[in-house]
Each structure stands twice: as C-alpha cells, then as structure tokens.
Design a protein around this motif. Structure first.
Motif, PDB file in Angstrom:
ATOM      1  N   ARG A 161       0.913   7.864   2.105  1.00 52.50           N
ATOM      2  CA  ARG A 161       2.184   7.831   1.349  1.00 52.50           C
ATOM      3  C   ARG A 161       2.041   8.711   0.107  1.00 52.50           C
ATOM      4  NH1 ARG A 161       4.994   1.847   1.860  1.00 52.50           N
ATOM      5  NH2 ARG A 161       3.835   1.216   3.672  1.00 52.50           N
TER       6      ARG A 161
ATOM      7  N   GLU B  21      10.160  -1.674  -1.258  1.00 56.35           N
ATOM      8  CA  GLU B  21      10.160  -2.640  -2.380  1.00 56.35           C
ATOM      9  C   GLU B  21      10.366  -1.812  -3.643  1.00 56.35           C
ATOM     10  OE1 GLU B  21      10.330  -5.831  -4.054  1.00 56.35           O
ATOM     11  OE2 GLU B  21       8.998  -6.410  -2.421  1.00 56.35           O
TER      12      GLU B  21
ATOM     13  N   ASP C 280       9.045  -1.751   4.615  1.00 48.57           N
ATOM     14  CA  ASP C 280       8.615  -2.604   3.501  1.00 48.57           C
ATOM     15  C   ASP C 280       9.144  -2.132   2.153  1.00 48.57           C
ATOM     16  OD1 ASP C 280       7.061  -0.382   2.637  1.00 48.57           O
ATOM     17  OD2 ASP C 280       5.229  -1.145   3.540  1.00 48.57           O
TER      18      ASP C 280
ATOM     19  N   PHE D 140      -8.611  -6.379  -1.131  1.00 50.44           N
ATOM     20  CA  PHE D 140      -7.293  -6.900  -0.746  1.00 50.44           C
ATOM     21  C   PHE D 140      -6.669  -7.675  -1.905  1.00 50.44           C
ATOM     22  CE2 PHE D 140      -4.923 -10.461   1.348  1.00 50.44           C
ATOM     23  CZ  PHE D 140      -3.861  -9.704   1.818  1.00 50.44           C
TER      24      PHE D 140
ATOM     25  N   ASN E 205      -0.135   4.158   5.529  1.00 46.36           N
ATOM     26  CA  ASN E 205      -1.071   3.584   4.549  1.00 46.36           C
ATOM     27  C   ASN E 205      -0.840   4.201   3.167  1.00 46.36           C
ATOM     28  OD1 ASN E 205      -2.379   6.053   4.383  1.00 46.36           O
ATOM     29  ND2 ASN E 205      -4.166   5.434   5.547  1.00 46.36           N
TER      30      ASN E 205
ATOM     31  N   GLN F 145       2.892   9.579  -8.135  1.00 53.62           N
ATOM     32  CA  GLN F 145       2.403  10.627  -7.235  1.00 53.62           C
ATOM     33  C   GLN F 145       3.105  11.959  -7.493  1.00 53.62           C
ATOM     34  OE1 GLN F 145      -0.208   9.689  -5.899  1.00 53.62           O
ATOM     35  NE2 GLN F 145       0.106   7.471  -6.049  1.00 53.62           N
TER      36      GLN F 145
ATOM     37  N   TYR G 139     -11.520  -3.460   6.498  1.00 50.69           N
ATOM     38  CA  TYR G 139     -10.387  -3.012   5.676  1.00 50.69           C
ATOM     39  C   TYR G 139     -10.816  -1.952   4.654  1.00 50.69           C
ATOM     40  CZ  TYR G 139      -6.787  -3.646   1.979  1.00 50.69           C
ATOM     41  OH  TYR G 139      -5.812  -3.475   1.026  1.00 50.69           O
TER      42      TYR G 139
ATOM     43  N   ARG H 290      -0.968  -5.180   6.854  1.00 50.72           N
ATOM     44  CA  ARG H 290       0.392  -4.974   7.380  1.00 50.72           C
ATOM     45  C   ARG H 290       1.319  -6.120   6.937  1.00 50.72           C
ATOM     46  NH1 ARG H 290       0.396  -1.169  11.419  1.00 50.72           N
ATOM     47  NH2 ARG H 290       2.594  -1.091  10.864  1.00 50.72           N
ATOM     48  N   LEU H 291       0.983  -6.709   5.809  1.00 46.73           N
ATOM     49  CA  LEU H 291       1.844  -7.791   5.297  1.00 46.73           C
ATOM     50  C   LEU H 291       3.002  -7.251   4.470  1.00 46.73           C
ATOM     51  CD1 LEU H 291      -0.901 -10.397   4.400  1.00 46.73           C
ATOM     52  CD2 LEU H 291       1.045 -10.793   5.935  1.00 46.73           C
ATOM     53  N   SER H 292       3.017  -5.944   4.187  1.00 43.08           N
ATOM     54  CA  SER H 292       3.985  -5.422   3.216  1.00 43.08           C
ATOM     55  C   SER H 292       5.450  -5.726   3.543  1.00 43.08           C
ATOM     56  CB  SER H 292       3.763  -3.928   2.987  1.00 43.08           C
ATOM     57  OG  SER H 292       3.761  -3.221   4.196  1.00 43.08           O
TER      58      SER H 292
ATOM     59  N   GLN I 161       5.427   4.139  -7.991  1.00 39.93           N
ATOM     60  CA  GLN I 161       4.462   4.919  -7.199  1.00 39.93           C
ATOM     61  C   GLN I 161       4.972   6.333  -6.949  1.00 39.93           C
ATOM     62  OE1 GLN I 161       1.462   4.711  -6.213  1.00 39.93           O
ATOM     63  NE2 GLN I 161       0.885   2.566  -6.318  1.00 39.93           N
TER      64      GLN I 161
HETATM   65  C1  LIG Z   1       4.825   6.873  -2.857  1.00 40.71           C
HETATM   66  C2  LIG Z   1       4.486   5.435  -2.506  1.00 40.71           C
HETATM   67  C3  LIG Z   1       5.497   4.541  -2.249  1.00 40.71           C
HETATM   68  C4  LIG Z   1       5.200   3.210  -1.943  1.00 40.71           C
HETATM   69  N1  LIG Z   1       6.236   2.357  -1.661  1.00 40.71           N
HETATM   70  C5  LIG Z   1       5.970   1.078  -1.326  1.00 40.71           C
HETATM   71  C6  LIG Z   1       7.033   0.185  -0.996  1.00 40.71           C
HETATM   72  O1  LIG Z   1       8.224   0.541  -1.035  1.00 40.71           O
HETATM   73  N2  LIG Z   1       6.705  -1.087  -0.628  1.00 40.71           N
HETATM   74  C7  LIG Z   1       5.399  -1.520  -0.586  1.00 40.71           C
HETATM   75  O2  LIG Z   1       5.153  -2.690  -0.235  1.00 40.71           O
HETATM   76  N3  LIG Z   1       4.394  -0.698  -0.922  1.00 40.71           N
HETATM   77  C8  LIG Z   1       4.612   0.583  -1.272  1.00 40.71           C
HETATM   78  N4  LIG Z   1       3.568   1.423  -1.586  1.00 40.71           N
HETATM   79  C9  LIG Z   1       2.204   0.861  -1.744  1.00 40.71           C
HETATM   80  C10 LIG Z   1       1.292   0.805  -0.485  1.00 40.71           C
HETATM   81  O3  LIG Z   1       1.212   2.047   0.132  1.00 40.71           O
HETATM   82  C11 LIG Z   1       1.746  -0.254   0.506  1.00 40.71           C
HETATM   83  O4  LIG Z   1       1.909  -1.497  -0.157  1.00 40.71           O
HETATM   84  C12 LIG Z   1       0.738  -0.508   1.618  1.00 40.71           C
HETATM   85  O5  LIG Z   1       0.466   0.695   2.296  1.00 40.71           O
HETATM   86  C13 LIG Z   1       1.311  -1.552   2.578  1.00 40.71           C
HETATM   87  O6  LIG Z   1       0.487  -1.792   3.676  1.00 40.71           O
HETATM   88  P1  LIG Z   1      -0.304  -3.177   3.829  1.00 40.71           P
HETATM   89  O7  LIG Z   1       0.594  -4.335   3.669  1.00 40.71           O
HETATM   90  O8  LIG Z   1      -1.094  -3.112   5.075  1.00 40.71           O
HETATM   91  O9  LIG Z   1      -1.241  -3.110   2.546  1.00 40.71           O
HETATM   92  P2  LIG Z   1      -2.642  -3.771   2.208  1.00 40.71           P
HETATM   93  O10 LIG Z   1      -3.564  -2.662   1.874  1.00 40.71           O
HETATM   94  O11 LIG Z   1      -3.060  -4.733   3.225  1.00 40.71           O
HETATM   95  O12 LIG Z   1      -2.328  -4.505   0.807  1.00 40.71           O
HETATM   96  C14 LIG Z   1      -1.784  -5.825   0.739  1.00 40.71           C
HETATM   97  C15 LIG Z   1      -0.552  -5.824  -0.135  1.00 40.71           C
HETATM   98  O13 LIG Z   1      -0.886  -5.391  -1.448  1.00 40.71           O
HETATM   99  C16 LIG Z   1       0.207  -4.638  -2.016  1.00 40.71           C
HETATM  100  N5  LIG Z   1      -0.257  -3.271  -2.274  1.00 40.71           N
HETATM  101  C17 LIG Z   1      -1.138  -2.544  -1.552  1.00 40.71           C
HETATM  102  N6  LIG Z   1      -1.339  -1.345  -2.119  1.00 40.71           N
HETATM  103  C18 LIG Z   1      -0.554  -1.303  -3.214  1.00 40.71           C
HETATM  104  C19 LIG Z   1      -0.319  -0.320  -4.216  1.00 40.71           C
HETATM  105  N7  LIG Z   1      -0.966   0.853  -4.201  1.00 40.71           N
HETATM  106  N8  LIG Z   1       0.564  -0.600  -5.190  1.00 40.71           N
HETATM  107  C20 LIG Z   1       1.206  -1.796  -5.240  1.00 40.71           C
HETATM  108  N9  LIG Z   1       1.010  -2.763  -4.313  1.00 40.71           N
HETATM  109  C21 LIG Z   1       0.144  -2.525  -3.317  1.00 40.71           C
HETATM  110  C22 LIG Z   1       1.313  -4.639  -0.962  1.00 40.71           C
HETATM  111  O14 LIG Z   1       2.193  -5.697  -1.208  1.00 40.71           O
HETATM  112  C23 LIG Z   1       0.540  -4.882   0.327  1.00 40.71           C
HETATM  113  O15 LIG Z   1       1.327  -5.479   1.334  1.00 40.71           O
HETATM  114  C24 LIG Z   1       3.842   2.774  -1.903  1.00 40.71           C
HETATM  115  C25 LIG Z   1       2.824   3.689  -2.169  1.00 40.71           C
HETATM  116  C26 LIG Z   1       3.137   5.009  -2.475  1.00 40.71           C
HETATM  117  C27 LIG Z   1       2.011   5.974  -2.745  1.00 40.71           C
END
Ligand SMILES: Cc1cc2nc3c(=O)[nH]c(=O)nc-3n(C[C@H](O)[C@H](O)[C@H](O)COP(=O)(O)OP(=O)(O)OC[C@H]3O[C@@H](n4cnc5c(N)ncnc54)[C@H](O)[C@@H]3O)c2cc1C
Length: 520
Positions: A351, A381, A379, A278, A347, A392, A220, A236-238, A388
């Motif tokens: 984003r 949220e 996802d 994580f 990712n 950005q 990861y 990919r839990l988002s 975010q």
């Molecule tokens: C412009 C922008 C918009 C975004 N919008 C969203 C959105 O609408 N919903 C969303 O769930 N995430 C959002 N993110 C944050 C992040 O990109 C995603 O949570 C992540 O890519 C989801 O994939 P994953 O579950 O595999 O994450 P993993 O990397 O496996 O992380 C686990 C969990 O941690 C939380 N997380 C991870 N990264 C972040 C972060 N940078 N900020 C806050 N929480 C985080 C999420 O709940 C995620 O499911 C955004 C990021 C950016 C830059």
C-alpha cells in the motif's frame, strides 16, 4: 410496549456485532430498569454516504454480509435488526413520530467529513426534540483529547477493560416492520467486481482471528512484507475491525492471551515476535485514527501547509488512470494494483509503495489516488487511511520521506516474479532476470506498447526529481517550527521531527523482516 414508554434505539454504524457492544448492553440495562421498555437495534443505509468518492460496492457487499449476520444474532435474542434506507435524520424523525419517547444510543464514530457533518445534524435534531443521544467511546480513540502525553498508557488501560457480554434476551418491539438489506444499485453504487473479496460477518471474523492466532500468524513477522505470503500470514482482520464485526478490545485481549500462552510454553518458533508485532499494529490503528479525530481537516488538507501547491491539485488524468488500472508499465506496481482491485486487500508495504509511486514518481496530488485506494480497500478506515496517505506522500512534515524503488521492491519481495506473472499475465514469457524491468530485455520491442505498456516514467529520474522538490520544501524558513507543532499535536512520543538534513532512510535497502516503522 405502550406509546408513553421509552424506546431505546441502538444505532449501529461501524460496529456490526452484539459482542462487546456497550451501547447495546447499556440500552438493554436501561430498558430493563424501566420495566416495560424495549430496545430497537437500527441500521440506516444512507445512499448519500455510499455515493461519496471514497465508498464502493465492495465495501457495501462486506457490510451487507455483516448486517445479515448481525440480524441473525439479534433475532436469536428476540428482536431483529431494523433496517432503513434514507437520510439518518429523516429515518430517526419517522421513528420519533411512532415512538415519541425514544432515546438514541451509538458508539462515537471517527469517520470521514460527511459522517462528521451528519452526526452534527443528528445532534441538532436530537436537541430540538429533547431526545437524549448517548454516544459511547468504542475503543482507544479519545474524543476531545487535550494532550497526547500518556495516550499510549490510556490505550493499554482501555484495552484491558472487560469485554461487554451481549444481552441474552431482547424484548421484541411490536408492530415494527424490520425492512431488508438494500442492494448496491439501490444505494446508487456502480458495479465494482471484486472476485476475491473477503467474506464479511461475525463467523468470518472469528475464523480469521483464531486461525491467525493459532496457525497463520506464526510466520507473520517474516512474511508480512511480501505481497503473496502476507495474504496468508497477516491477520486479515482489517475489514472486520473497520466495520466492527469484531471489536479492538476482543482482538487485543485474544492476542495478549495467546502471547502469554506461548511465553509460558517457552516457545522459540517465531510466535513470540509475531504476536508482539501484531499487538504493536493494533496500537497503531488507534494512534492513527486519533489524528483524524483530533484534526478532521487532514482528509482534505496537507498536514504541513508548506506542501500546499507543491503538486498540481488537478491530477494528470492519463497518469492517474494508468496507475489505478495497473497499466503503468512498472510490473510490480501494476501487479500490486491489479491484485488489490481483485481482492480488496493489500499488505502495508505494498500500500505504501503504491501511494509513494503515485505521489513521487507520477507526481500526483495525494487526494485522487487516496480516493481510488479508499474505494478499492474493503477495509477502508478514514482514520488510518488519510494519515497514511499523507505519510506516504511526504506531506506530514514529521515523517521520513520514503521513496520506494518499485523495481528493487519487485526483486526483494517477488524474487522469482511469480506474483507479477499471476497478476500481469502479459509478462508470462519474460525471463526471470527481466521480469521487473522488461524494458531491459532484448525482446522488449515485441512486448512493450503492444501487449503491455512501456513505463510511463523513467522511475529513477522521476524519483530523483521528486526527492529534490520535497527536500527543498523542508529547507524553507519556518518549516521546522510548524513541523514541531504537528509533532506536538499528533506525533508518537517515541519519535522526533526529522530535520532538513536528515536524509531518507534507505527504504530500498533489504527490508528488515519486521517492518516496524516509527509510529509518527
Ligand atoms: C496508504 C495506506 C493506506 C492505508 N489504509 C488503510 C485503511 O483504509 N484501513 C486499514 O485498516 N488499514 C489501512 N492501512 C494500514 C495497513 O496497511 C492495513 O491495516 C493492513 O494491511 C491490514 O491488513 P491486516 O488486517 O492483515 O493487518 P495486520 O498486519 O494483521 O494488522 C492487524 C491490524 O492492525 C492495524 N494496522 C496494521 N498496520 C497498520 C498501520 N500501518 N497503521 C495503522 N493500523 C495498522 C489494522 O487494523 C490491522 O487490521 C493503510 C496503509 C497505507 C500505507
């Protein structure tokens, strides 16, 4: 159940599960206490909500699968999910007519401005009719937070609380038609093809969690930044966390258990670092959501008012359309956008780059691009998204300005161009050396503005101009004191406010394997 007995109505919103669901467990306890009471699980599909500019049919498709799975879990316990389509107050009032003694249970919701206003209408309706509405805190986001000090410690304590088991049996509520899950068209949603969308539902959530913690998550930390590898190695839990098919507490505790296991085994194969990255991100999730909870207006207004009017509020329609459809002529940007449009996921780093390109290179106000991304994300949220998006776009006033170079990102994250060629097949025949800058290829004339657009901006010149404009705002009188107030209200206690002379960190330098950005 008699008419004079209390019906405990559990209103499911973004919490589509029976496990670790305190409103359901507490409603069941209340019904048992009353002897003959019963619990009615309820979901309201609200067309007005689904027609908002941040909602989409791909999100609904994910939710619909979650509802089917929730209905199965509830039915197995004796009472299925009651599904209604319409305005929440009208639906609740119809229930009250049938069951005058009802009590309403739900989780607190940190949603968008529309759900905030709807909850106020529901609260007013409940108070008018003497209906008790018990709202329970879902995880680490605290309502009416007075001070940010100590927030992280409180979060750790909340995550360590025991996971609430689901009720074993639910007494059936007689004579109540359950209804069915409406399709997207019935909610007024336009078609939204997303051929590679993640499946919803509880089994899918558990599969993602277990495969991440025992297989996919090992690399990861190393793989999270590349758009192709991250799709396999991020959790990919988002979408499951966003729509509540699994709870934060369940995920956080499973992550900690696995961390303890790999530490005890003394493993030095990547697991320890990956699991700690994580866990940090789970913490970020609520850290960001807390910002929207504390200041709902940031969905619409700049965090820092000095940025008001910096970019035109009416977006350049041609630029917005090119960016949204992956037709900017910047191959890596277009590949990321097309992948997002087809999968509903991207990712973090990509984003951030997509948002930065819209805000800096194309000089678009963040609201319209933010809505496009919201619709594309399964996802979505609001509590993570809007902070975010602003971060950005450089409008928070408390974060380092990060202007990603989309060509350099392409070379770093997709060195052989495989990701670009997959999503931008028009570029199949471009040699590796030019795949991220086809305008430099000697045969560009046969390609650009024929099969594939020429770049809509000179990305280097556009980034330079944007940087100057954004930094000139930072030098204005009064900027810093306002930024300090924003930091005090929302910032992580680990970070400080960057001054006007503190230059942007070199985002385009080779990224560290772990992109652990400051938390603000
Ligand atoms: C412009 C922008 C918009 C975004 N919008 C969203 C959105 O609408 N919903 C969303 O769930 N995430 C959002 N993110 C944050 C992040 O990109 C995603 O949570 C992540 O890519 C989801 O994939 P994953 O579950 O595999 O994450 P993993 O990397 O496996 O992380 C686990 C969990 O941690 C939380 N997380 C991870 N990264 C972040 C972060 N940078 N900020 C806050 N929480 C985080 C999420 O709940 C995620 O499911 C955004 C990021 C950016 C830059």
């Amino acid at each position: 159940m008699k008419r004079d007995q209390t019906l405990e109505v559990v209103w499911f919103k973004r919490d589509l599960r029976v496990e670790d669901h305190r409103p359901l467990a507490q409603a069941q306890a209340a019904a048992q206490c009353a002897g003959q009471g019963a619990v009615l699980p309820l979901y309201i599909a609200e067309p007005e909500f689904w027609q908002l500019p941040d909602a989409s049919a791909r999100q609904w498709a994910f939710v619909a699968e979650g509802l089917e799975s929730l209905h199965a879990a509830l039915s197995a316990r004796g009472q299925g999910l009651c599904l209604r389509t319409g305005d929440a107050v009208a639906v609740l009032e119809a229930l009250r007519q049938a069951f005058p003694n009802m009590r309403l249970w739900s989780h607190e919701e940190t949603g968008n401005a529309w759900t905030f206003a709807r909850d106020r209408r529901v609260a007013a309706w409940a108070s008018t009719h003497g209906i008790e509405w018990r709202e329970i805190q879902p995880a680490g986001v605290i309502r009416v937070l007075e001070r940010r000090e100590g927030w992280a410690r409180r979060w750790d304590r909340l995550m360590a609380e025991p996971v609430t088991p689901p009720p074993e049996v639910l007494r059936p509520v007689p004579d109540i038609p359950l209804g069915s899950v409406p399709d997207a068209a019935a909610l007024g949603l336009p078609p939204d093809p997303c051929p590679e969308r993640q499946p919803g539902g509880r089994d899918a959530a558990l599969e993602r969690l277990n495969s991440f913690l025992h297989q996919r998550g090992q690399s990861y930390r190393r793989a999270m930044s590349g758009p192709a590898a991250s799709a396999a190695h991020c959790s990919r839990l988002s979408p499951h966390l966003a729509w509540g098919t699994i709870s934060m507490r369940e995920v956080a505790q499973a992550g900690l258990r696995r961390s303890a296991e790999v530490k005890t085994a003394g493993r030095r194969d990547g697991w320890t670092g990956s699991l700690s990255s994580f866990q940090a991100r789970l913490h970020w999730r609520d850290h960001f959501t807390q910002k929207l909870e504390d200041q709902p207006g940031i969905e619409f207004r700049n965090f820092h008012p000095a940025y008001d009017g910096l970019r035109p509020t009416e977006p350049d329609a041609a630029r917005l359309a090119a960016w949204s459809t992956g037709e900017t002529g910047l191959p890596f940007v277009d590949a990321c956008m097309r992948a997002l449009n087809a999968t509903g996921w991207m990712n973090f780093r990509m984003r951030a780059m997509l948002m930065a390109v819209a805000s800096y290179h194309l000089w678009l106000d963040w609201r319209a691009p933010g809505e496009h991304l919201a619709r594309q994300f399964t996802d979505y949220e609001p509590g993570i998204h809007w902070p975010q998006v602003q971060m950005q776009s450089g409008t928070t006033g408390i974060n380092t300005v990060r202007i990603y170079n989309p060509v350099k990102q392409g070379h770093d994250q997709d060195p052989d161009g495989a990701f670009v060629r997959r999503w931008v097949p028009e570029l199949q025949g471009v040699p590796d050396a030019f795949i991220h800058e086809p305008w430099r290829w000697e045969q560009a004339g046969s390609l650009l503005d024929r099969a594939y657009p020429a770049p809509i901006v000179d990305h280097l010149a556009a980034a330079k101009a944007a940087r100057q404009q954004v930094w000139s705002v930072r030098g204005q009188a009064g900027f810093r004191s306002e930024a300090q107030a924003i930091q005090d209200r929302h910032g992580s206690r680990k970070s400080g406010v960057p001054g006007p002379r503190r230059r942007a960190r070199k985002t385009d330098a080779k990224p560290s394997p772990q992109l652990d950005l400051p938390l603000t």
